[in-house]
Design a protein around this motif. Structure first.
Motif, mmCIF file in Angstrom:
data_model
loop_
_atom_site.group_PDB
_atom_site.id
_atom_site.type_symbol
_atom_site.label_atom_id
_atom_site.label_comp_id
_atom_site.label_asym_id
_atom_site.label_seq_id
_atom_site.Cartn_x
_atom_site.Cartn_y
_atom_site.Cartn_z
ATOM 1 N N PRO A 304 29.956 14.581 49.447
ATOM 2 C CA PRO A 304 31.231 14.828 48.762
ATOM 3 C C PRO A 304 31.295 14.106 47.420
ATOM 4 N N ILE A 305 31.873 14.763 46.428
ATOM 5 C CA ILE A 305 31.986 14.168 45.099
ATOM 6 C C ILE A 305 33.090 13.111 45.061
ATOM 7 N N ASP A 306 34.215 13.390 45.715
ATOM 8 C CA ASP A 306 35.319 12.428 45.821
ATOM 9 C C ASP A 306 35.769 11.891 44.473
ATOM 10 N N ASN A 307 35.881 12.763 43.510
ATOM 11 C CA ASN A 307 36.469 12.436 42.216
ATOM 12 C C ASN A 307 36.907 13.752 41.592
ATOM 13 N N SER A 308 38.187 13.899 41.335
ATOM 14 C CA SER A 308 38.706 15.180 40.850
ATOM 15 C C SER A 308 38.086 15.578 39.521
ATOM 16 N N TRP A 309 37.905 14.620 38.633
ATOM 17 C CA TRP A 309 37.410 14.956 37.298
ATOM 18 C C TRP A 309 35.955 15.388 37.332
ATOM 19 N N LEU A 310 35.133 14.693 38.118
ATOM 20 C CA LEU A 310 33.729 15.091 38.225
ATOM 21 C C LEU A 310 33.583 16.381 39.020
ATOM 22 N N ALA A 311 34.438 16.586 40.025
ATOM 23 C CA ALA A 311 34.396 17.838 40.787
ATOM 24 C C ALA A 311 34.747 19.020 39.896
ATOM 25 N N VAL A 312 35.775 18.841 39.064
ATOM 26 C CA VAL A 312 36.155 19.907 38.131
ATOM 27 C C VAL A 312 35.044 20.135 37.108
ATOM 28 N N TYR A 313 34.458 19.054 36.600
ATOM 29 C CA TYR A 313 33.354 19.196 35.640
ATOM 30 C C TYR A 313 32.184 19.941 36.262
ATOM 31 N N HIS A 314 31.875 19.617 37.517
ATOM 32 C CA HIS A 314 30.752 20.274 38.185
ATOM 33 C C HIS A 314 31.028 21.748 38.439
ATOM 34 N N GLU A 315 32.256 22.083 38.788
ATOM 35 C CA GLU A 315 32.556 23.454 39.196
ATOM 36 C C GLU A 315 33.172 24.317 38.092
ATOM 37 N N GLN A 316 33.932 23.691 37.154
ATOM 38 C CA GLN A 316 34.603 24.472 36.109
ATOM 39 C C GLN A 316 34.300 23.975 34.703
ATOM 40 N N GLY A 317 33.395 23.009 34.610
ATOM 41 C CA GLY A 317 32.910 22.567 33.320
ATOM 42 C C GLY A 317 33.926 21.798 32.487
ATOM 43 N N VAL A 318 33.553 21.580 31.238
ATOM 44 C CA VAL A 318 34.420 20.862 30.304
ATOM 45 C C VAL A 318 35.728 21.617 30.091
ATOM 46 N N THR A 319 35.654 22.944 30.133
ATOM 47 C CA THR A 319 36.870 23.747 29.976
ATOM 48 C C THR A 319 37.874 23.418 31.071
#
Length: 413
Positions: A304-319
Motif C-alpha cells: 500500500p502507498i498510504d499517502n494520498s499525494w503519492l497515490a494520486v501522482y502514481h495513478e493520475q500524475g501531476v495533473t
C-alpha cells in the motif's frame, strides 16, 4: 414532491455513499464474506445512491461549486491514464465508479445551503458503522483484536481495518464536540456518542486519526475563540487537561503511541517511507508523469502507498496532484474568508483532518470517505439560502443536535 420528502431521500442516499466507501478488503470477519459479495453490496449501494439522488432531484437542479467542478475535472486524467489499460480493465471500472460518485454529489448539491443537515447525516451514518464495530467486539473479541494487526481493533462484522475505524471515530468525535460548543446538542446526548467513539479510537491505536482529530479541532475551535465563550472555555480546559495528561500519564501515552514498535520502524512510518522512496525512484514516461498509470488499488509493488499525494501522482500524475491540491486550497481559502460560525468551524475541522491524514492515508483522488468529508465541508461553506431550488424547509434543517436535544441554543457567531 413535498418539501419534507427530499431530505429523507438525501439522508438515505448519503448513507449509501458511506456504505460504498467502506471498501471490500480488510480484516477477517466472524462470518467469512467473499470479496465479490462485498463488492456487489458496495457498488450496488453507489448505484442506489445515484438513483435516490436522481429521484429527489428529477429536474436536475444543482448547485455549481468550484469543489464539484474540480472533482469533475479529476475524471479527465483518470480516464486518460486508465484508457491505456496499464492497470487493467479494473482501472476503467474505477473511473466509472468515480464518475457515478461525483454525479451523485452533483445531484445532492441542490441541498448544500450552508446548514448543518449533512453534518448530522455524516455523524449518524458513521455512528451506524461504529455500532457494527462495537457489536463485533461483543460477539467475538478474538476476531475483533487479531494478532495479525498487533491486537488493534478491527471490524469483526464488516472487514474494516484499524485506520478506517480510527478515521470514522475521529470524525464523529470532532463534529460532535463542535456541535456541543455550538449548542446544537446537549452534553448528555453528546456523551452517548463521544464516550464509545473515543474508546473505539483508542482501541485502534491509530496515530493518524488521533493527530487529525486533535489538530483539526485545534484549528476549528481556534476559529471560534473570538466569537464563542464556550469555545474559549473548552480551549482553556483542553490545554490544562493536556498538560496534566502529559505529566501524569506520559509513559502510558508513549506506550500507546509507539504500539510496541522499534524506533527505526517508527521513524520509517511503519515501513511506508520505503514504499514511497521506491515509487518516486521508479522510471516513468512523460505521459505517466503527466497523467499517471491509471486508477488502481492505491498500491505500488504489491504494498500500500498510504499517502494520498503519492497515490494520486502514481495513478493520475501531476495533473491529478494539481487538481487535488486545488480542492484543498479552494475549500481552505473559502473557509478563511467566511465569518466565524459553527458551520465554518465544522468545515475547517474536516478540511484540516483530511489534509493531515493525507500524509499517511490514501483516498483524495478516488471515491473515498475523504471526498465525502470534503463534500460535507463544501456544503457547509455554501452561501445560505442560495440553493438552486430555493430554501428547503424540512425537519432536518431545524432538528437540534445528533439526537433530539433537551435545551434550545443558537449557532455560534
Amino acid at each position: 414532491m413535498g418539501a419534507s420528502h427530499p431530505p429523507r431521500i438525501v439522508a438515505a442516499a448519503w448513507g449509501l455513499l458511506v456504505l460504498n466507501t467502506l471498501g471490500s478488503t480488510g480484516a477477517q470477519t466472524i462470518l467469512p464474506l467473499p470479496r465479490s459479495l462485498i463488492q456487489m453490496v458496495t457498488m450496488g449501494a453507489l448505484a442506489a445512491a445515484f438513483a435516490l439522488a436522481l429521484a429527489a432531484n428529477l429536474r436536475l437542479h444543482v448547485r455549481a461549486s468550484v469543489f464539484l467542478f474540480l472533482l469533475t475535472l479529476l475524471l479527465v486524467p483518470s480516464v486518460i491514464s486508465s484508457a491505456s489499460l496499464e492497470s487493467g480493465w479494473g482501472a476503467l471500472f474505477r473511473c466509472a465508479r468515480l464518475a457515478l460518485f461525483v454525479g451523485t454529489l452533483w445531484l445532492l448539491s441542490r441541498w448544500w445551503d450552508g446548514g448543518l443537515a449533512f453534518v448530522r447525516h455524516h455523524i449518524r451514518m458513521y455512528l451506524a458503522v461504529l455500532a457494527t464495530v462495537a457489536a463485533g467486539v461483543l460477539l467475538s473479541p478474538a476476531t475483533a483484536f487479531p494478532d495479525l494487526y498487533g491486537g488493534r481493533l478491527v471490524g469483526a462484522l464488516w472487514p474494516l481495518t484499524p485506520p478506517q475505524i480510527g478515521q470514522y471515530a475521529a470524525v464523529v468525535v470532532g463534529l460532535t464536540v463542535l456541535l456541543v460548543l455550538g449548542r446544537r446538542t446537549d452534553r448528555a446526548s453528546a456523551a452517548v456518542v463521544l464516550v464509545p467513539a473515543l474508546v473505539l479510537l483508542a482501541l485502534t491505536h491509530t496515530r493518524t486519526a488521533t493527530f487529525g482529530l486533535l489538530l483539526g479541532l485545534l484549528l476549528a475551535i481556534g476559529s471560534l475563540v473570538l466569537s464563542s465563550a464556550a469555545a474559549r472555555r473548552f480551549f482553556g480546559w483542553t490545554v490544562v487537561c493536556a498538560a496534566v495528561a502529559a505529566v501524569g500519564f506520559g509513559s502510558a501515552l508513549q506506550t500507546w503511541f509507539l504500539r510496541g514498535q522499534s524506533q527505526e520502524h517508527f521513524t520509517s512510518l511503519t515501513g511506508r517511507a520505503k514504499v514511497w522512496d521506491a515509487l518516486l525512484a521508479a522510471p516513468r514516461t512523460a505521459f505517466e508523469h503527466l497523467f499517471g498509470a491509471g486508477l488502481g488499488d492505491k498500491s505500488f509493488g504489491g504494498l500500500p502507498i498510504d499517502n494520498s499525494w503519492l497515490a494520486v501522482y502514481h495513478e493520475q500524475g501531476v495533473t491529478g496532484v494539481t487538481l487535488v491540491a486545488a480542492v484543498i486550497l479552494v475549500l481552505g481559502g473559502v473557509a478563511l474568508l467566511r465569518p466565524p460560525s459553527l458551520a465554518r468551524a465544522c468545515a475547517i475541522f474536516l478540511i484540516g483532518y483530511c489534509a493531515i491524514a493525507s500524509y499517511t492515508e490514501a483516498g483524495l483522488g478516488d471515491a473515498s470517505p475523504y471526498l465525502l468529508h470534503l463534500a460535507v465541508a463544501a456544503s457547509l461553506l455554501a452561501a445560505p439560502g442560495a440553493a438552486a431550488s430555493g430554501p428547503v424547509s424540512s425537519p432536518e434543517n431545524t432538528r437540534q443536535g445528533v439526537v433530539p436535544r433537551r435545551a434550545h441554543g443558537s449557532e455560534v457567531g
